[in-house]
Design an enzyme around this catalytic site. Structure first.
Site, PDB file in Angstrom:
ATOM      1  N   ALA A 190       0.842   5.296  -1.922  1.00 61.01           N
ATOM      2  CA  ALA A 190       0.682   5.678  -3.326  1.00 61.01           C
ATOM      3  C   ALA A 190       1.876   5.294  -4.213  1.00 61.01           C
ATOM      4  O   ALA A 190       1.706   4.589  -5.219  1.00 61.01           O
ATOM      5  CB  ALA A 190       0.390   7.174  -3.399  1.00 61.01           C
ATOM      6  N   ASP A 209      -1.864  11.029  -1.985  1.00 55.33           N
ATOM      7  CA  ASP A 209      -2.179   9.970  -2.942  1.00 55.33           C
ATOM      8  C   ASP A 209      -2.469  10.529  -4.327  1.00 55.33           C
ATOM      9  O   ASP A 209      -2.343   9.839  -5.324  1.00 55.33           O
ATOM     10  CB  ASP A 209      -3.357   9.140  -2.446  1.00 55.33           C
ATOM     11  CG  ASP A 209      -2.942   8.376  -1.203  1.00 55.33           C
ATOM     12  OD1 ASP A 209      -2.933   8.974  -0.110  1.00 55.33           O
ATOM     13  OD2 ASP A 209      -2.560   7.200  -1.340  1.00 55.33           O
ATOM     14  N   ARG A 259       0.847  -1.194   0.000  1.00 57.28           N
ATOM     15  CA  ARG A 259       0.000   0.000   0.000  1.00 57.28           C
ATOM     16  C   ARG A 259       0.885   1.248   0.000  1.00 57.28           C
ATOM     17  O   ARG A 259       2.100   1.146   0.075  1.00 57.28           O
ATOM     18  CB  ARG A 259      -0.937  -0.014   1.219  1.00 57.28           C
ATOM     19  CG  ARG A 259      -0.162  -0.339   2.502  1.00 57.28           C
ATOM     20  CD  ARG A 259      -0.671   0.267   3.724  1.00 57.28           C
ATOM     21  NE  ARG A 259      -0.622   1.693   3.694  1.00 57.28           N
ATOM     22  CZ  ARG A 259       0.506   2.403   3.877  1.00 57.28           C
ATOM     23  NH1 ARG A 259       1.683   1.808   4.092  1.00 57.28           N
ATOM     24  NH2 ARG A 259       0.486   3.708   3.847  1.00 57.28           N
ATOM     25  N   LYS A 299      -4.919  10.247   3.204  1.00 55.04           N
ATOM     26  CA  LYS A 299      -5.735   9.386   4.074  1.00 55.04           C
ATOM     27  C   LYS A 299      -6.807  10.186   4.803  1.00 55.04           C
ATOM     28  O   LYS A 299      -6.559  11.297   5.254  1.00 55.04           O
ATOM     29  CB  LYS A 299      -4.806   8.676   5.054  1.00 55.04           C
ATOM     30  CG  LYS A 299      -5.461   7.687   5.982  1.00 55.04           C
ATOM     31  CD  LYS A 299      -6.282   6.646   5.263  1.00 55.04           C
ATOM     32  CE  LYS A 299      -5.532   5.882   4.196  1.00 55.04           C
ATOM     33  NZ  LYS A 299      -6.409   5.019   3.363  1.00 55.04           N
TER      34      LYS A 299
HETATM   35  O1  MRU Z   1      -4.752   3.468   1.969  1.00 53.00           O
HETATM   36  P1  MRU Z   1      -3.262   3.610   2.018  1.00 53.00           P
HETATM   37  O2  MRU Z   1      -2.660   3.080   3.260  1.00 53.00           O
HETATM   38  O3  MRU Z   1      -2.597   3.109   0.752  1.00 53.00           O
HETATM   39  O4  MRU Z   1      -3.070   5.176   2.044  1.00 53.00           O
HETATM   40  C1  MRU Z   1      -1.796   5.720   2.056  1.00 53.00           C
HETATM   41  C2  MRU Z   1      -1.770   7.146   2.370  1.00 53.00           C
HETATM   42  O5  MRU Z   1      -2.762   7.830   2.444  1.00 53.00           O
HETATM   43  C3  MRU Z   1      -0.421   7.735   2.485  1.00 53.00           C
HETATM   44  O6  MRU Z   1      -0.431   8.810   3.364  1.00 53.00           O
HETATM   45  C4  MRU Z   1      -0.014   8.208   1.114  1.00 53.00           C
HETATM   46  O7  MRU Z   1       0.024   7.172   0.193  1.00 53.00           O
HETATM   47  C5  MRU Z   1       1.232   8.936   1.243  1.00 53.00           C
HETATM   48  S1  MRU Z   1       2.472   8.625   0.076  1.00 53.00           S
HETATM   49  C6  MRU Z   1       3.713   7.778   0.784  1.00 53.00           C
END
Ligand code: MRU
Length: 367
Positions: A56, A242, A54, A253
């Site tokens: 982005a 993201d 997981r 998030k």
């Molecule tokens: O649902 P997730 O855990 O994939 O969400 C991830 C986030 O929201 C992170 O803060 C985001 O990808 C930041 S980039 C490293």
């Protein structure tokens, strides 16, 4: 980054067979460190959808390798287009997924089917290496923000939300990269880690990786940040993203927007760190147009943890007949963002700010 002295990335190709793909199973952290071996398109798609992998930038890199695995089974053009679409549909909000798959397809469409597997692995490796390098550069560009907050006799207090550390990228992280860079430079700092309900990426992942690197931190309930800001206990907020619109609106998030509101009310700088693969140049209005993933209500109604006997258990915390809603992301409008930290430097959260760093994106640019 290192786990107990051993350097890891979040995705890598098996050094022996040189085709299967390894990831850390993030649904098992922080209780156990388990490496998963992906051998097919469907295993890669499942890993992304189920959030074994997981974050982005990382899901972009894993999807790129997922396409490599798919091409091993069928390298025809029809299959390649179908498999890329299938991988792209695994999660909707992080634009890095589409960015990585588009980049792979651009490279592969003009490649003869017989050469596609080798070319795909080379391109996926480039995507992974570039992500690690870009995130390291983000650390360098974020460092002055932390240096500027240094005061004698107390640590710099940084608040972060979700997990935007090395686990969410190929290496270094986005929001956590300036934190690691500052810590490595000997700056006394402390991180407030939002637990990040409902999936607890802060409590389970951010706290774990900061702990493994020796960065002082404290996990707090998601609702605590505003209180800490009111009492001068947060010097700056750094979060990841993201998807960022070309005007600087930032999807991250769920709960990030509330932190931005609290930061704004308390004049606490609120920075968003992301590589350029997270910018969606096609979108002008992030609040209206960034697709927000709706995940299972069970992520809200249930919680998973470790029992005293060491076993992992999931239990319901909501009355049996109460429904739950679970939007996984929200969008912080650019006006609440102090600035963006990218691999090319810092800029205002605005079209002009982003175009100043990425002039090749200006209409009519020949760069
Ligand atoms: O649902 P997730 O855990 O994939 O969400 C991830 C986030 O929201 C992170 O803060 C985001 O990808 C930041 S980039 C490293």
């Amino acid at each position: 980054m290192k786990i107990d002295g051993t350097a890891y990335r979040s995705v890598w190709v098996d050094a022996g067979d040189r085709w299967s793909v390894h990831i850390l199973d993030q649904t098992r952290l922080p209780w156990s460190l388990e490496v998963l071996r992906l051998t097919s398109r469907d295993e890669a798609a499942h890993a992304i959808k189920s959030m074994q992998t997981r974050g982005a930038p990382l899901i972009g890199a894993v999807a790129a390798y997922g396409l490599c695995l798919a091409l091993r089974a069928d390298a025809s053009t029809d299959a390649m287009e179908r498999d890329a679409a299938l991988l792209n549909a695994t999660r909707p909000t992080a634009v890095n997924l589409r960015w990585a798959l588009d980049r792979m397809l651009t490279r592969l469409r003009n490649t003869p089917a017989s050469d596609r597997v080798a070319v795909a692995y080379a391109e996926a490796a480039l995507i992974a290496d570039e992500d690690a390098a870009q995130n390291e550069a983000i650390g360098g560009h974020g460092l002055p923000l932390i240096e500027a907050a240094v005061r004698p006799g107390r640590p710099v207090n940084v608040l972060t939300h979700c997990n935007a550390g090395w686990l969410a990228t190929v290496d270094w992280g986005t929001a956590l990269s300036p934190i690691y860079t500052a810590h490595n430079a000997g700056i006394d700092l402390h991180v407030w880690v939002d637990e990040t309900r409902p999936r607890n990426q802060g409590a389970a992942l951010t706290a774990w990786e900061l702990g493994k690197h020796g960065v002082p931190h404290t996990v707090v309930a998601d609702n605590a940040g505003g209180h800490f800001m009111q009492h001068g206990m947060v010097d700056l907020v750094i979060v990841g993203a993201d998807r960022v619109s070309r005007t600087g609106d930032a999807a991250n998030k769920i709960g990030t927007y509330l932190k931005a509101l609290a930061a704004h009310d308390n004049s606490v700088p609120f920075w968003v760190a992301m590589p350029s693969s997270t910018i969606d140049w096609t979108l002008a209005d992030g609040v209206a147009d960034i697709p927000i993933e709706e995940r299972s209500a069970s992520e809200v109604t249930d919680m998973t943890g470790r029992l005293p006997d060491g076993s992992i258990a999931t239990m319901r915390i909501v009355a049996a007949d109460s429904p739950a809603a679970n939007p996984a992301f929200d969008v912080t409008p650019a006006r609440l963002v102090t600035g963006l930290i990218t691999e090319r430097g810092r800029c205002s959260a605005s079209a002009e700010g982003l175009l100043g760093l990425y002039p090749e994106r200006r209409a009519g640019s020949s760069i």
